[in-house]
Scaffold this motif. Structure first.
Motif, PDB file in Angstrom:
ATOM      1  N   VAL A   1       0.865  -1.184   0.000  1.00  0.00           N
ATOM      2  CA  VAL A   1       0.000   0.000   0.000  1.00  0.00           C
ATOM      3  C   VAL A   1       0.896   1.226   0.000  1.00  0.00           C
ATOM      4  N   VAL A   2       0.640   2.149  -0.933  1.00  0.00           N
ATOM      5  CA  VAL A   2       1.428   3.367  -1.073  1.00  0.00           C
ATOM      6  C   VAL A   2       0.512   4.560  -0.827  1.00  0.00           C
ATOM      7  N   GLY A   3       0.988   5.541  -0.053  1.00  0.00           N
ATOM      8  CA  GLY A   3       0.185   6.743   0.192  1.00  0.00           C
ATOM      9  C   GLY A   3       1.016   7.833   0.826  1.00  0.00           C
ATOM     10  N   ASN A   4       0.460   9.050   0.826  1.00  0.00           N
ATOM     11  CA  ASN A   4       1.200  10.175   1.414  1.00  0.00           C
ATOM     12  C   ASN A   4       0.685  10.541   2.800  1.00  0.00           C
ATOM     13  N   GLU A   5      -0.219   9.732   3.367  1.00  0.00           N
ATOM     14  CA  GLU A   5      -0.806   9.964   4.684  1.00  0.00           C
ATOM     15  C   GLU A   5      -1.517  11.311   4.778  1.00  0.00           C
ATOM     16  N   ASN A   6      -1.984  11.787   3.608  1.00  0.00           N
ATOM     17  CA  ASN A   6      -2.703  13.050   3.570  1.00  0.00           C
ATOM     18  C   ASN A   6      -3.742  13.032   2.450  1.00  0.00           C
ATOM     19  N   GLY A   7      -4.414  11.904   2.259  1.00  0.00           N
ATOM     20  CA  GLY A   7      -5.488  11.867   1.279  1.00  0.00           C
ATOM     21  C   GLY A   7      -5.161  11.181  -0.036  1.00  0.00           C
TER      22      GLY A   7
ATOM     23  N   LYS B   1     -11.949  17.530   8.817  1.00  0.00           N
ATOM     24  CA  LYS B   1     -11.048  18.160   9.788  1.00  0.00           C
ATOM     25  C   LYS B   1     -10.741  17.232  10.956  1.00  0.00           C
ATOM     26  N   ALA B   2     -11.663  16.315  11.252  1.00  0.00           N
ATOM     27  CA  ALA B   2     -11.470  15.356  12.344  1.00  0.00           C
ATOM     28  C   ALA B   2     -10.661  14.145  11.869  1.00  0.00           C
ATOM     29  N   LEU B   3     -10.038  14.242  10.686  1.00  0.00           N
ATOM     30  CA  LEU B   3      -9.257  13.152  10.082  1.00  0.00           C
ATOM     31  C   LEU B   3     -10.088  11.881   9.936  1.00  0.00           C
ATOM     32  N   SER B   4     -11.314  12.062   9.458  1.00  0.00           N
ATOM     33  CA  SER B   4     -12.221  10.951   9.224  1.00  0.00           C
ATOM     34  C   SER B   4     -12.719  11.034   7.784  1.00  0.00           C
ATOM     35  N   ILE B   5     -13.682  10.191   7.446  1.00  0.00           N
ATOM     36  CA  ILE B   5     -14.269  10.248   6.112  1.00  0.00           C
ATOM     37  C   ILE B   5     -15.560  11.057   6.176  1.00  0.00           C
TER      38      ILE B   5
ATOM     39  N   ARG C   1     -17.591   3.720   8.155  1.00  0.00           N
ATOM     40  CA  ARG C   1     -18.395   4.785   8.748  1.00  0.00           C
ATOM     41  C   ARG C   1     -17.475   5.797   9.412  1.00  0.00           C
ATOM     42  N   PRO C   2     -17.807   7.087   9.320  1.00  0.00           N
ATOM     43  CA  PRO C   2     -16.987   8.077  10.045  1.00  0.00           C
ATOM     44  C   PRO C   2     -17.149   7.898  11.545  1.00  0.00           C
ATOM     45  N   SER C   3     -16.123   8.282  12.288  1.00  0.00           N
ATOM     46  CA  SER C   3     -16.135   8.116  13.733  1.00  0.00           C
ATOM     47  C   SER C   3     -15.703   9.415  14.398  1.00  0.00           C
ATOM     48  N   ILE C   4     -16.005   9.536  15.689  1.00  0.00           N
ATOM     49  CA  ILE C   4     -15.656  10.765  16.406  1.00  0.00           C
ATOM     50  C   ILE C   4     -14.145  10.845  16.609  1.00  0.00           C
ATOM     51  N   GLU C   5     -13.675  12.064  16.827  1.00  0.00           N
ATOM     52  CA  GLU C   5     -12.240  12.287  16.994  1.00  0.00           C
ATOM     53  C   GLU C   5     -11.746  11.572  18.249  1.00  0.00           C
TER      54      GLU C   5
ATOM     55  N   THR D   1      -4.428  -1.116   7.230  1.00  0.00           N
ATOM     56  CA  THR D   1      -3.210  -0.591   6.607  1.00  0.00           C
ATOM     57  C   THR D   1      -3.548   0.459   5.555  1.00  0.00           C
ATOM     58  N   VAL D   2      -4.556   0.191   4.724  1.00  0.00           N
ATOM     59  CA  VAL D   2      -4.959   1.142   3.677  1.00  0.00           C
ATOM     60  C   VAL D   2      -5.408   2.449   4.307  1.00  0.00           C
ATOM     61  N   LEU D   3      -6.208   2.378   5.373  1.00  0.00           N
ATOM     62  CA  LEU D   3      -6.717   3.596   6.011  1.00  0.00           C
ATOM     63  C   LEU D   3      -5.597   4.392   6.675  1.00  0.00           C
ATOM     64  N   GLU D   4      -4.651   3.707   7.309  1.00  0.00           N
ATOM     65  CA  GLU D   4      -3.547   4.413   7.979  1.00  0.00           C
ATOM     66  C   GLU D   4      -2.648   5.108   6.965  1.00  0.00           C
ATOM     67  N   VAL D   5      -2.352   4.438   5.848  1.00  0.00           N
ATOM     68  CA  VAL D   5      -1.490   5.040   4.826  1.00  0.00           C
ATOM     69  C   VAL D   5      -2.213   6.191   4.123  1.00  0.00           C
ATOM     70  N   ALA D   6      -3.551   6.132   4.065  1.00  0.00           N
ATOM     71  CA  ALA D   6      -4.329   7.215   3.453  1.00  0.00           C
ATOM     72  C   ALA D   6      -4.366   8.454   4.351  1.00  0.00           C
ATOM     73  N   GLY D   7      -4.072   8.289   5.641  1.00  0.00           N
ATOM     74  CA  GLY D   7      -4.071   9.426   6.554  1.00  0.00           C
ATOM     75  C   GLY D   7      -5.360   9.572   7.330  1.00  0.00           C
ATOM     76  N   ILE D   8      -6.217   8.569   7.291  1.00  0.00           N
ATOM     77  CA  ILE D   8      -7.479   8.611   8.031  1.00  0.00           C
ATOM     78  C   ILE D   8      -7.221   8.061   9.432  1.00  0.00           C
ATOM     79  N   LYS D   9      -7.557   8.859  10.444  1.00  0.00           N
ATOM     80  CA  LYS D   9      -7.239   8.489  11.826  1.00  0.00           C
ATOM     81  C   LYS D   9      -8.449   8.015  12.621  1.00  0.00           C
ATOM     82  N   ASN D  10      -9.675   8.415  12.232  1.00  0.00           N
ATOM     83  CA  ASN D  10     -10.877   8.091  12.993  1.00  0.00           C
ATOM     84  C   ASN D  10     -11.931   7.505  12.059  1.00  0.00           C
ATOM     85  N   VAL D  11     -12.045   6.200  12.070  1.00  0.00           N
ATOM     86  CA  VAL D  11     -13.007   5.531  11.180  1.00  0.00           C
ATOM     87  C   VAL D  11     -13.329   4.151  11.739  1.00  0.00           C
ATOM     88  N   ILE D  12     -14.538   3.687  11.422  1.00  0.00           N
ATOM     89  CA  ILE D  12     -14.940   2.319  11.765  1.00  0.00           C
ATOM     90  C   ILE D  12     -15.151   1.580  10.453  1.00  0.00           C
TER      91      ILE D  12
END
Length: 189
Positions: free
Chosen positions: A53-59, A93-97, A113-117, A129-140
């Motif tokens: 998985v390749v990503g810039n951790e920022n989208g 802004k909450a680093l979610s989807i 699903r988006p999750s609270i901060e 792994t995909v979500l972490e490399v994408a830069g998403i910090k709060n998700v279910i």
């Protein structure tokens, strides 16, 4: 005169190198390396398959697969394949989807699903792994169907590719947004 041209060429080369190093740094995470074999007339031919998985951790995120006779070359091939398949995703802004989303690939189905901060990434295996490399910090996320690692990673990327923002929806429907991101209709009743 020729020394001046050499200096100009050197400065151009250096500036090009600096431009390349200024690109957004891509993080790569290895999901799995497996040893695969191909049966031929002369016997079994062993090779390695890497899923990266390749990503810039920022989208930005992409999944790549590579096969080679040794692990290092398989990893390199998978990394370049992942760079070719990069997608951009909107992050809040909450680093979610922005909204609930479902992605499918083969028999795999991923529900996000988006999750609270502060809740963190609640997902398993390749999806995490995909979500972490994408830069998403709060998700279910929940994976349903097959447990195939590659298909789950690709289903996660498919789900993230389906994400849209309010601005994109408004533009698609020919609506206008006011200052508070509320949709105003162009028609008056």
């Amino acid at each position: 005169m020729s020394t001046d041209l050499k200096q100009v060429n050197k400065s151009k080369k250096n500036s090009q190198r600096n431009d390349n190093s200024g690109e957004s740094k891509l993080a790569e995470r290895l999901i799995k390396i497996s040893r695969v074999s191909k049966v031929t007339k002369g016997g079994k031919k062993l090779s390695f398959r890497a899923i990266v998985v390749v990503g810039n951790e920022n989208g930005q995120v992409g999944v790549g697969v590579g096969k080679a006779d040794d692990v290092v070359n398989a990893f390199k091939k998978a990394k370049t394949d992942g760079k070719k398949n990069l997608i951009k995703i909107p992050i809040t802004k909450a680093l979610s989807i922005p909204h609930n989303v479902i992605g499918t690939f083969g028999a795999c189905k991923i529900i996000m699903r988006p999750s609270i901060e502060g809740s963190g990434v609640i997902a398993g295996g390749a999806v995490r792994t995909v979500l972490e490399v994408a830069g998403i910090k709060n998700v279910i996320a929940k994976q349903l169907g097959s447990n195939n690692i590659l298909n789950n990673a690709r289903a996660a990327v498919s789900a993230l590719d389906n994400l849209t923002t309010k601005a994109q929806v408004a533009k698609k429907r020919d609506l206008q947004l006011d200052g508070n991101q509320q949709i105003k209709s162009n028609e008056t009743n």
